[in-house]
Structures are given as structure tokens and as C-alpha cells.
Design a protein around this motif. Structure first.
Motif, PDB file in Angstrom:
ATOM      1  N   SER A   1       0.840  -1.186   0.000  1.00  0.00           N
ATOM      2  CA  SER A   1       0.000   0.000   0.000  1.00  0.00           C
ATOM      3  C   SER A   1       0.880   1.242   0.000  1.00  0.00           C
ATOM      4  N   SER A   2       0.341   2.343  -0.451  1.00  0.00           N
ATOM      5  CA  SER A   2       1.118   3.573  -0.542  1.00  0.00           C
ATOM      6  C   SER A   2       1.069   4.317   0.781  1.00  0.00           C
ATOM      7  N   GLY A   3       2.022   5.214   0.975  1.00  0.00           N
ATOM      8  CA  GLY A   3       2.115   5.937   2.224  1.00  0.00           C
ATOM      9  C   GLY A   3       1.117   7.072   2.334  1.00  0.00           C
ATOM     10  N   ILE A   4       0.960   7.519   3.549  1.00  0.00           N
ATOM     11  CA  ILE A   4       0.139   8.690   3.823  1.00  0.00           C
ATOM     12  C   ILE A   4       1.012   9.710   4.543  1.00  0.00           C
ATOM     13  N   ASN A   5       0.565  10.934   4.552  1.00  0.00           N
ATOM     14  CA  ASN A   5       1.253  11.997   5.254  1.00  0.00           C
ATOM     15  C   ASN A   5       0.437  12.346   6.482  1.00  0.00           C
ATOM     16  N   ALA A   6       1.089  12.506   7.605  1.00  0.00           N
ATOM     17  CA  ALA A   6       0.395  12.902   8.827  1.00  0.00           C
ATOM     18  C   ALA A   6       1.044  14.160   9.376  1.00  0.00           C
ATOM     19  N   GLU A   7       0.234  15.118   9.706  1.00  0.00           N
ATOM     20  CA  GLU A   7       0.699  16.378  10.295  1.00  0.00           C
ATOM     21  C   GLU A   7      -0.120  16.606  11.556  1.00  0.00           C
ATOM     22  N   TYR A   8       0.385  17.363  12.490  1.00  0.00           N
ATOM     23  CA  TYR A   8      -0.216  17.450  13.816  1.00  0.00           C
ATOM     24  C   TYR A   8       0.121  18.784  14.443  1.00  0.00           C
ATOM     25  N   GLY A   9      -0.572  19.113  15.503  1.00  0.00           N
ATOM     26  CA  GLY A   9      -0.282  20.338  16.221  1.00  0.00           C
ATOM     27  C   GLY A   9      -0.846  20.282  17.616  1.00  0.00           C
ATOM     28  N   GLY A  10      -0.289  21.107  18.467  1.00  0.00           N
ATOM     29  CA  GLY A  10      -0.763  21.174  19.840  1.00  0.00           C
ATOM     30  C   GLY A  10      -0.064  22.296  20.574  1.00  0.00           C
ATOM     31  N   ASP A  11      -0.550  22.586  21.749  1.00  0.00           N
ATOM     32  CA  ASP A  11       0.066  23.593  22.590  1.00  0.00           C
ATOM     33  C   ASP A  11       1.124  22.907  23.437  1.00  0.00           C
ATOM     34  N   ASN A  12       2.386  23.312  23.261  1.00  0.00           N
ATOM     35  CA  ASN A  12       3.492  22.665  23.957  1.00  0.00           C
ATOM     36  C   ASN A  12       3.444  21.149  23.702  1.00  0.00           C
TER      37      ASN A  12
ATOM     38  N   GLY B   1       3.630  17.433  23.355  1.00  0.00           N
ATOM     39  CA  GLY B   1       4.388  16.468  24.144  1.00  0.00           C
ATOM     40  C   GLY B   1       3.538  16.035  25.321  1.00  0.00           C
ATOM     41  N   ARG B   2       4.117  15.213  26.189  1.00  0.00           N
ATOM     42  CA  ARG B   2       3.348  14.647  27.301  1.00  0.00           C
ATOM     43  C   ARG B   2       2.857  15.693  28.291  1.00  0.00           C
ATOM     44  N   GLU B   3       3.517  16.834  28.338  1.00  0.00           N
ATOM     45  CA  GLU B   3       3.122  17.902  29.258  1.00  0.00           C
ATOM     46  C   GLU B   3       2.189  18.913  28.600  1.00  0.00           C
ATOM     47  N   GLY B   4       1.945  18.762  27.304  1.00  0.00           N
ATOM     48  CA  GLY B   4       1.124  19.732  26.586  1.00  0.00           C
ATOM     49  C   GLY B   4      -0.174  19.122  26.101  1.00  0.00           C
ATOM     50  N   THR B   5      -0.592  19.557  24.928  1.00  0.00           N
ATOM     51  CA  THR B   5      -1.840  19.066  24.343  1.00  0.00           C
ATOM     52  C   THR B   5      -1.582  18.578  22.918  1.00  0.00           C
ATOM     53  N   PHE B   6      -2.426  17.696  22.460  1.00  0.00           N
ATOM     54  CA  PHE B   6      -2.427  17.226  21.076  1.00  0.00           C
ATOM     55  C   PHE B   6      -3.766  17.671  20.518  1.00  0.00           C
ATOM     56  N   ASP B   7      -3.777  18.755  19.729  1.00  0.00           N
ATOM     57  CA  ASP B   7      -5.020  19.439  19.373  1.00  0.00           C
ATOM     58  C   ASP B   7      -5.578  19.112  18.003  1.00  0.00           C
TER      59      ASP B   7
END
Length: 110
Positions: free
Chosen positions: A1-12, A14-20
Motif C-alpha cells: 500500500s502507498s504511504g500517507i502523510n500525517a501532520e499534527y499540532g498542539g500547545d506545547n 508532548g506529554r506535558e502539553g496538548t495534542f489538538d
């Protein structure tokens, strides 16, 4: 199967921040954006987790260390099948540099 692109963002991010937010781009040029802040962590109890944790589906990401940390510690999701394109770039640059400066090997390893 072909690849996909994943992009992400959050405030700070990491484990101490958020995954928004998470955006997934497919090889047929479709993009799916998941607003984790609005949808809540229940989004990680869907088939999206199967995609993120599957080693059969290659996911292209750029410097995903903090996103992987956040997903694991905030949502219990361990990414698999990741190709970090930042690392690919580093390897390619080193290959080019070592070819360009081959004569320096007597002095130090490039």
C-alpha cells in the motif's frame, strides 16, 4: 500500500502539553483534518487508531518525536510504521557531504 502523510499540532506538544489537531493526507490527494480539541479523546477509540498504530501502512511525518510522545502519554496510542522525513533528509545530506569532502577522510570522519 502507498504511504500517507500525517501532520499534527498542539500547545506545547508532548506529554506535558496538548495534542489538538491531526491532519492525514492520502496518496489520492484527499486530506482529513481531525480537531481533537473539539472531538475529544474519543477520536482515538476509532479506526483512526488502527491506522496510526499499523506497521503495514507507512506514515510520512516530519520530526514526529513530540507528537509520538504526546500520543503515547496523553492518548495511549503508540505510533508504528513511521518514516520520519527529517531523518531521511539528514541522511541524504550526510551522504552528499561525505562525497563532496572525500579527501578529508585522512583528518576526520565526515
Amino acid at each position: 500500500s502507498s504511504g500517507i502523510n500525517a501532520e499534527y499540532g498542539g500547545d506545547n506538544l508532548g506529554r506535558e502539553g496538548t495534542f489538538d489537531i491531526l491532519a492525514i493526507g492520502t496518496s489520492d490527494r484527499r486530506v482529513f483534518v481531525f480537531d481533537v480539541m473539539k472531538m475529544g479523546s474519543s477520536i482515538f477509540r476509532t479506526s483512526l487508531v488502527n491506522l496510526l498504530t499499523s506497521s503495514d501502512q507507512v506514515k510520512l511525518m516530519f520530526d514526529c518525536r513530540m507528537a509520538a510522545d504526546a500520543l503515547l502519554h496523553l492518548q495511549g496510542v503508540q505510533l508504528a510504521g513511521i518514516l520520519d522525513i527529517q531523518l531521511v533528509d539528514v541522511v541524504q545530506r550526510r551522504k552528499k557531504a561525505s562525497k563532496r569532502f572525500w579527501f578529508l577522510h585522512k583528518f576526520w570522519e565526515v
